[in-house]
Design a protein around this motif. Structure first.
Motif: not given
Length: 294
Positions: A64-74
């Motif tokens: 999830g953290a990796l996803a957050l580094t390349v994408g936005d929270l929303s």
């Protein structure tokens, strides 16, 4: 890049869902005297089943953290909310109960609501720069909401505590996701040396530890169906609030987009409710055995 975000987000949701089910099976056997105490974590760390659940959750949080580094929270938070679908699948296997109409309706409502929200909202990452007053007000408000839910849980009987404690943990997990994104930004722009002297990674650790204690207390106090749905709903809402309030993320605001987002939110909550009340979700050993719940 969006494919990577969706892939990491969905795999993370799968591992989180599996981890929560394993943790609840272990936590429901812990002494009630340990509730809302870090002693609960010290007791559970000696239980292999709980450690397996934590392992799944940690790997899920890393993805999830990796996803957050390349994408936005929303964009990422609604994907992580689908962890309840995967929790339902494992709970169904453990209980050997068919989904039935209500279960399938919950699956369709939750997964469809997430998809509609992403399509209608078209979330875009903001510039990441907001004023310090707005930044700290948003953080303070979310922490106040989390604290108020804990105080409300302390004021009611044990049987009514799980949704309040889990909701509080969900808010903290949303804040943790926001601080994870902030930490990733610091590391990518200024390097690890700057990251270790910044407060954001320590906020990630603090939110994770306190949230873990709260959610294990919720798992200990009652059935998974009373704790996992409110946590699943609270985390993305808090995360999206952080995205908009802390990082200036944007959602489409056309009338059609707003209508779609409203329908999606209703569908997600309906799916969470239907799945949470489904009999395949673990019912909680204490209630099944008629033990005192005060």
């Amino acid at each position: 890049m969006r494919v990577v975000v969706y892939a990491f987000g969905l795999v993370a949701a799968c591992l989180l869902g599996l981890g929560y089910v394993l943790q609840q099976h272990a936590a429901e056997r812990a002494p009630l005297s340990d509730m809302l105490s870090f002693r609960l974590l010290l007791d559970l760390v000696r239980v292999p089943l709980w450690l397996g659940g934590i392992g799944c959750m940690v790997v899920g949080q890393i993805l999830g953290a990796l996803a957050l580094t390349v994408g936005d929270l929303s964009r990422v938070e609604p994907l992580l909310a689908t962890n309840l679908l995967f929790a339902m699948a494992l709970a169904r296997w453990l209980s050997d109960q068919a989904l039935g109409r209500a279960g399938w309706a919950g699956v369709v409502a939750l997964s469809g609501g997430v998809a509609v929200f992403i399509v209608a909202g078209r979330p875009e990452q903001g510039g990441g720069h907001v004023g310090p007053l707005r930044y700290w007000l948003v953080l303070a408000l979310l922490l106040a909401v989390s604290g108020a839910l804990v105080l409300a849980a302390l004021a009611v009987d044990l049987v009514h505590r799980p949704p309040l404690l889990a909701g509080s943990a969900g808010v903290l997990y949303g804040v943790q996701d926001a601080m994870t994104r902030a930490s990733g930004t610091i590391a990518s722009h200024s390097g690890i040396s700057r990251l270790v002297v910044s407060w954001q990674p320590w906020a990630v650790v603090a939110a994770a530890v306190v949230g873990l204690m709260l959610v294990q207390s919720a798992f200990e106090a009652g059935p998974l169906r009373e704790s996992l749905p409110p946590m699943t709903a609270a985390e993305p809402l808090a995360g999206i609030a952080c995205g908009i309030g802390l990082f200036d993320d944007r959602l489409s605001s056309t009338p059609a987009a707003l209508a779609g987002q409203a329908v999606a939110v209703v569908a997600v909550f309906a799916g969470v409710f239907l799945l949470g009340r489904h009999p395949a979700m673990p019912a909680g050993r204490r209630k099944e055995t008629g033990q005192d719940t005060r």
